[in-house]
Scaffold this motif. Structure first.
Motif, PDB file in Angstrom:
ATOM      1  N   VAL A 276     126.974  14.990 -33.771  1.00 40.44           N
ATOM      2  CA  VAL A 276     128.234  15.643 -34.153  1.00 40.44           C
ATOM      3  C   VAL A 276     128.065  16.590 -35.331  1.00 40.44           C
ATOM      4  CG1 VAL A 276     129.716  13.847 -33.223  1.00 40.44           C
ATOM      5  CG2 VAL A 276     128.824  13.621 -35.540  1.00 40.44           C
ATOM      6  N   LEU A 277     127.024  16.413 -36.140  1.00 43.32           N
ATOM      7  CA  LEU A 277     126.799  17.326 -37.254  1.00 43.32           C
ATOM      8  C   LEU A 277     126.309  18.686 -36.800  1.00 43.32           C
ATOM      9  CD1 LEU A 277     125.158  15.187 -40.091  1.00 43.32           C
ATOM     10  CD2 LEU A 277     127.425  16.232 -40.082  1.00 43.32           C
ATOM     11  N   VAL A 278     125.810  18.775 -35.569  1.00 41.23           N
ATOM     12  CA  VAL A 278     125.281  20.037 -35.059  1.00 41.23           C
ATOM     13  C   VAL A 278     126.448  20.892 -34.588  1.00 41.23           C
ATOM     14  CG1 VAL A 278     123.780  21.117 -33.351  1.00 41.23           C
ATOM     15  CG2 VAL A 278     123.115  18.941 -34.391  1.00 41.23           C
ATOM     16  N   LYS A 279     126.821  21.852 -35.396  1.00 43.58           N
ATOM     17  CA  LYS A 279     127.952  22.719 -35.064  1.00 43.58           C
ATOM     18  C   LYS A 279     127.525  23.886 -34.181  1.00 43.58           C
ATOM     19  CE  LYS A 279     130.554  20.110 -37.547  1.00 43.58           C
ATOM     20  NZ  LYS A 279     131.443  19.142 -36.864  1.00 43.58           N
ATOM     21  N   ASN A 280     126.363  24.444 -34.465  1.00 36.66           N
ATOM     22  CA  ASN A 280     125.826  25.525 -33.650  1.00 36.66           C
ATOM     23  C   ASN A 280     124.705  24.964 -32.790  1.00 36.66           C
ATOM     24  OD1 ASN A 280     124.952  27.879 -32.498  1.00 36.66           O
ATOM     25  ND2 ASN A 280     124.139  28.778 -34.380  1.00 36.66           N
ATOM     26  N   ARG A 281     124.951  24.823 -31.487  1.00 38.07           N
ATOM     27  CA  ARG A 281     123.977  24.163 -30.597  1.00 38.07           C
ATOM     28  C   ARG A 281     122.875  25.102 -30.126  1.00 38.07           C
ATOM     29  NH1 ARG A 281     129.111  21.846 -27.243  1.00 38.07           N
ATOM     30  NH2 ARG A 281     129.704  20.163 -28.676  1.00 38.07           N
ATOM     31  N   GLU A 282     123.002  26.377 -30.413  1.00 36.67           N
ATOM     32  CA  GLU A 282     121.977  27.322 -29.986  1.00 36.67           C
ATOM     33  C   GLU A 282     120.651  27.006 -30.667  1.00 36.67           C
ATOM     34  OE1 GLU A 282     121.067  31.925 -30.903  1.00 36.67           O
ATOM     35  OE2 GLU A 282     122.976  31.586 -29.886  1.00 36.67           O
TER      36      GLU A 282
END
Length: 434
Positions: A276-282
């Protein structure tokens, strides 16, 4: 040239140049006609003219295979000069006891003092070998091993980069869960269509070997992926000739046999499986926490750590955790670890809630409560338990947010309908920030 009986001079009918063969031992004519006219022709005064075609193309080292128990066979694309050849084998198998060259000079069998061993990859390096025109092969090193049959369960999908960063590429990683050296040649990495059929997919190149409990990542350009993620030297990444882009949100990917009639592993991934901490999954890969965990379970996957540039292609995952049970620990439920930091740095990003049951038929409910006694996350609801296993909490709440640093309570309830036994345990668990 041709001349009919009533003609005086020969007439040019055409000319051709055969460019395939650079050297030859003879030349001639093949003539084919009907049975009635076949005897009406004859050939005479055949002359071959022109400049000699120089062979400047390097030969190809096609393959190296172990001929058990102590022989290696090297195969080349054309006749070779083995007169001053040298061979280096790592790890060594004693001294080179002899060599046998085939009549057509395309193959050499090397005999060694010691037998080859299963589960070991060998590097063979050649030097001094050229074709008959003096051209050396471009490739001077190959890897081989004693290959054993592969069966479903030996190979699993272990990491997926489905939304690549701008300066790198998508990739998929395969893990070998067996004690065998396996050849992945011809296997297909592909996706499943909405109607259940399979796309054409990507074929794994020939002689792609994988060690026992080892890893192989496949992508369109191995160097690009290796450089971007700053992979260690032992990373095993191979380039494929084609690649089909993966969906950035969700898709079903699988590893199948060349005929697509055997499925080795299959997973329907989702971008929602990211931490959930990963806001930008790219540019963030999904990693399997352990290759032996169930494939189709969100709890088996999480985001690759930031410390490895969000990807570990071709070597052990940054989020890898052991799942073996400590036989000396007889507690029915225990936390591993009791203090964890879900910050995606690759260190204690998740906590395993391990359990052990004394009989079959137990069902569990597992919840996480905050210090105020409010339930923030449900990990299991009427889940049928095995003799031992675990649930995973990565710090997320049912609202899709990350839990704040603090002390929480794991409420673990299990009951057995057959015996009527019920156990209720409350264990403190700490979410911390580093």
């Amino acid at each position: 040239y041709s001349k009919k009986p009533d003609e005086t001079d020969f007439v040019l009918e055409g000319s051709a140049q055969h460019a395939l063969w650079k050297t030859c031992g003879f030349s001639g004519v093949l003539f084919s006609n009907t049975s009635t006219t076949g005897s009406s022709y004859y050939f005479d005064d055949i002359v071959v003219t022109g400049n000699k075609s120089l062979d400047t193309e390097p030969p190809t080292w096609n393959s190296v295979n172990i001929l058990q128990p102590d022989r290696l066979r090297l195969v080349f694309s054309e006749p070779m000069d083995f007169g001053v050849a040298k061979y280096e084998l790592d790890p060594g198998r004693g001294q080179l006891a002899g060599q046998e060259i085939s009549d057509d000079k395309t193959t050499v069998d090397l005999a060694f003092d010691e037998d080859f061993e299963r589960g070991t990859l060998y590097s063979i390096r050649i030097s001094g070998i050229t074709d008959l025109a003096g051209n050396a092969p471009l490739e001077d090193r190959k890897i081989t091993g004693i290959i054993e049959p592969r069966i479903p369960g030996d190979l699993v999908l272990n990491e997926i980069m489905f939304e690549n960063p701008q300066n790198s590429l998508e990739y998929a990683e395969i893990a070998n869960t067996s004690d065998k050296t396996l050849d992945l040649s011809g296997l297909v990495f592909t996706t499943r269509k909405t109607d259940g059929t399979l796309n054409s997919g990507v074929k794994i190149p020939l002689r792609t070997l994988i060690l026992p409990h080892g890893y192989v990542a496949i992508c369109l350009d191995a160097d690009s992926v290796r450089n971007y993620h700053q992979c260690p030297a032992e990373s095993n990444i191979v380039s494929t000739s084609t690649w089909s882009s993966l969906n950035n949100e969700e898709a079903t990917v699988l590893l199948a046999s060349s005929g697509k009639d055997t499925i080795f592993d299959e997973v329907a991934y989702s971008a929602k499986w990211h931490q959930v901490l990963v806001k930008n999954r790219e540019g963030v890969a999904l990693e399997r926490i352990n290759p032996l965990l169930p494939t189709q379970s969100r709890d088996s996957w999480t985001s690759a750590a930031s410390e490895v540039n969000y990807g570990t292609p071709g070597y052990r995952n940054s989020q890898y955790r052991e799942i073996t049970v400590n036989a000396a620990d007889t507690r029915p439920v225990r936390l591993d670890p009791e203090v964890f930091s879900p910050d995606n740095d690759g260190v204690d990003d998740v906590s395993f809630i391990r359990y052990t049951t004394e009989a079959a038929g137990y069902v569990a409910n597992v919840h996480i409560f905050n210090p105020s006694g409010i339930r923030i996350c449900t990990l299991a609801s009427n889940a049928l338990l095995s003799s031992n296993g675990f649930f995973v909490w990565d710090g997320h709440t049912d609202l899709g947010k990350n839990a704040n640093a603090g002390i929480y309570v794991v409420y673990f309830e299990m009951f057995n309908a057959a015996s009527g036994k019920r156990k209720q345990l409350k264990l403190p668990i700490v979410v911390t920030c580093r």
